[in-house]
Each structure stands twice: as structure tokens, then as C-alpha cells.
Design an enzyme around this catalytic site. Structure first.
Site: not given
Ligand code: PAF
Length: 281
Positions: A34, A145-146, A150, A181
Site C-alpha cells: 500500500h 497489479q497483485k 480488479q 505482500m
Molecule cells: O483492493 C482493495 O483493497 C479493494 O478491493 C478496494 C479497491 C479498496 C475496494 O474495496
């Protein structure tokens, strides 16, 4: 750094920003992955907003919503140190007010892979991300990219709904032994943690074969499957070699490259990982 919960507080702070705004959407329990998104956002934008919201609608009935790890004070300390301007920590009541009945649903690219294994998951993700986008109104939004599918789904939604937002995709951050991670890694006991390295090891083996000229998708998947199956603590849920944009399964990897991805249970913990092979993106 300001921390806000309600929409009026968010809007007031957002209005006070004068330059470009980057959004890093998270579910909290932050790790170095993050923080690399935050660093990228700071490098590309004048102001950085991080959202922390464990989104109930993207968890299935048998998934780990209640057990999902949370540590807001630690998250806020990390974000303060990282130089974030604004943290938005909405409550479920803010995001899903009573009587909520509007959903954002992306079709084809949500069907395979994670979408096939986790029905309703992407409807929850796209709905919440759309709401984070309309709340924060960022110029850019940063994703890892993990969660490869999504990223494809959110890019599709952003195009389809004409959000004036650039989606920036950041590389997977890995532990020194290769494990991608994830907040879920904390569920692993020491033996499982060791076993979990088989995900990245199997991807490296498949990539080595790809680099030596292997283009048969089944053979690339078989390399992954054999290594995962040989690890007694791991159970393969799926392995896929798909087109990196459409996510349709490939027979042969061509110049567009491939997304080689998998989901694996190590004990009760479900882990995902992927490599992009070839291609230009
Ligand atoms: O990748 C995540 O942590 C979640 O899917 C997100 C994009 C914050 C949506 O809740």
C-alpha cells in the site's frame, strides 16, 4: 494530515485542494505494498487521499469479513509518516445508507477467474470504487497489479462510465522470499508461510519456460499446477493463462502476452498471485 469520516467533511477538504489529487483506495491493515501506491501517488499528484474501508459487499457469505484484519491507529501513523494529506474512513452507513439499491456491474471481464470463484465480489468492488471516485473526485487512482483482474475491471468501469480519472497500476510488492505482500499473509502460521512461497516459485518456473520459448498456455499452466500440487500444505483452486486485457483463456500466447494467474489455499487462507508474460503493458 486530516482524517474524515462523513461526506460533508470529505467534500470540504477536497474543495480546499488546489492542484491534482491522487486517490489510493484501501481496506486498511496497510503494508509496504500500500505504501508503494502512496509513494507513487505522491510522486504524480499534488495531494494524496487514502480511503480505508473494509467493504462488506465484496466479501462472499463464506468469506472472512469479520476476521479481516484491522488496525486503524497503526494505518494512520503509517500514512502520516508517508505524507498523505487526507484519509477518508467512511462507515458502512456512509457508503451503504439505509435503503441502498444502486449497484455498478461490469459484465464480461468480471466473469472468469476471481469472478468465477467469488460470485458477487466484483459487483461489490466496482460499486464501492465508483462511490470512492465520486466522493473524492481524484485526477488519478492507484491500484496494485497483485489484484490483476480488479485492475482490468476498474479500467473497464472507468472507461464505460466516463470517469475523468487515470488509473495507475503499480507493480506487485514482494517479501524477500518472493511471497506477494497481502494483508491476508498475517493468517499464515510459520509452516504455511514457508509453503506459500510456492506461488511465486511456480510463476518464476513458468516465466523461465516462457522466456525459453514456451508459448503453449496449457503447458505454462501445467508448470504452475505441478509445483503447487507437490506442496502438501497448498491446494490449487485455479491457474489461468489468459489474455491480459480481455481475460479470455488462451491456447497460445501471442504478441499481446498473457496474464498467468492463480488462486491457492494454504490452510484456510486463500492467496492469489500473478505474472504478466510478454506483451507491452
Ligand atoms: O483492493 C482493495 O483493497 C479493494 O478491493 C478496494 C479497491 C479498496 C475496494 O474495496
Amino acid at each position: 494530515m486530516q482524517t474524515v469520516t462523513t461526506l460533508p467533511e470529505l467534500w470540504a477538504n477536497r474543495k480546499a485542494f488546489s492542484g491534482t489529487v491522487g486517490l489510493v483506495p484501501t481496506m486498511g491493515f496497510l503494508h509496504a505494498g500500500h505504501l508503494s501506491l502512496v509513494r507513487q501517488a505522491k510522486a504524480e499528484c499534488d495531494h494524496v487521499v487514502v480511503s480505508i474501508f473494509v467493504n462488506p459487499t465484496q466479501f462472499g457469505p463464506s468469506e472472512d469479513l469479520d476476521a479481516y484484519p484491522r488496525d486503524l491507529p497503526h494505518d494512520l501513523a503509517l500514512l502520516e509518516e508517508a505524507g498523505v494529506d487526507l484519509v477518508w474512513t467512511p462507515t458502512p452507513e456512509v457508503m451503504y445508507p439505509q435503503g441502498f439499491q444502486t449497484w455498478v456491474e461490469v459484465e464480461e471481464v468480471t466473469r472468469p477467474l476471481e469472478g468465477g470463484m467469488r460470485p458477487g465480489h466484483f459487483r461489490g468492488v466496482t460499486t464501492i470504487v465508483a462511490k470512492l471516485f465520486t466522493g473524492v473526485q481524484p485526477d488519478k487512482a492507484f491500484f496494485g497489479q497483485k489484484d490483476a483482474q480488479q485492475v482490468v475491471v476498474i479500467k473497464q468501469m472507468t472507461r464505460d462510465l466516463n470517469f475523468p480519472i487515470k488509473i495507475v497500476v503499480c507493480p506487485i510488492r514482494r517479501e524477500p522470499d518472493g511471497l506477494a505482500m497481502s494483508s491476508r499473509n498475517t493468517y499464515l502460521d510459520p509452516a504455511q508461510r514457508e509453503a506459500a512461497t510456492v506461488l511465486s516459485r511456480s510463476l518464476i518456473a513458468a516465466r523461465t519456460a516462457f522466456e525459453s520459448g514456451e508459448r503453449d498456455a496449457d503447458k505454462l499452466c501445467a508448470i504452475v499446477a505441478e509445483m503447487i500440487t507437490a506442496e502438501p500444505l497448498a491446494e490449487l483452486q485455479y491457474v489461468s493463462c489468459a489474455h491480459p486485457q480481455t481475460l479470455t483463456e488462451l491456447e497460445t500466447v501471442d504478441e499481446d502476452g498473457a496474464l498467468l494467474s492463480m488462486a491457492v489455499y494454504v490452510g484456510k487462507t486463500r492467496l492469489i498471485d500473478n505474472f504478466l508474460l510478454g506483451g507491452t503493458e
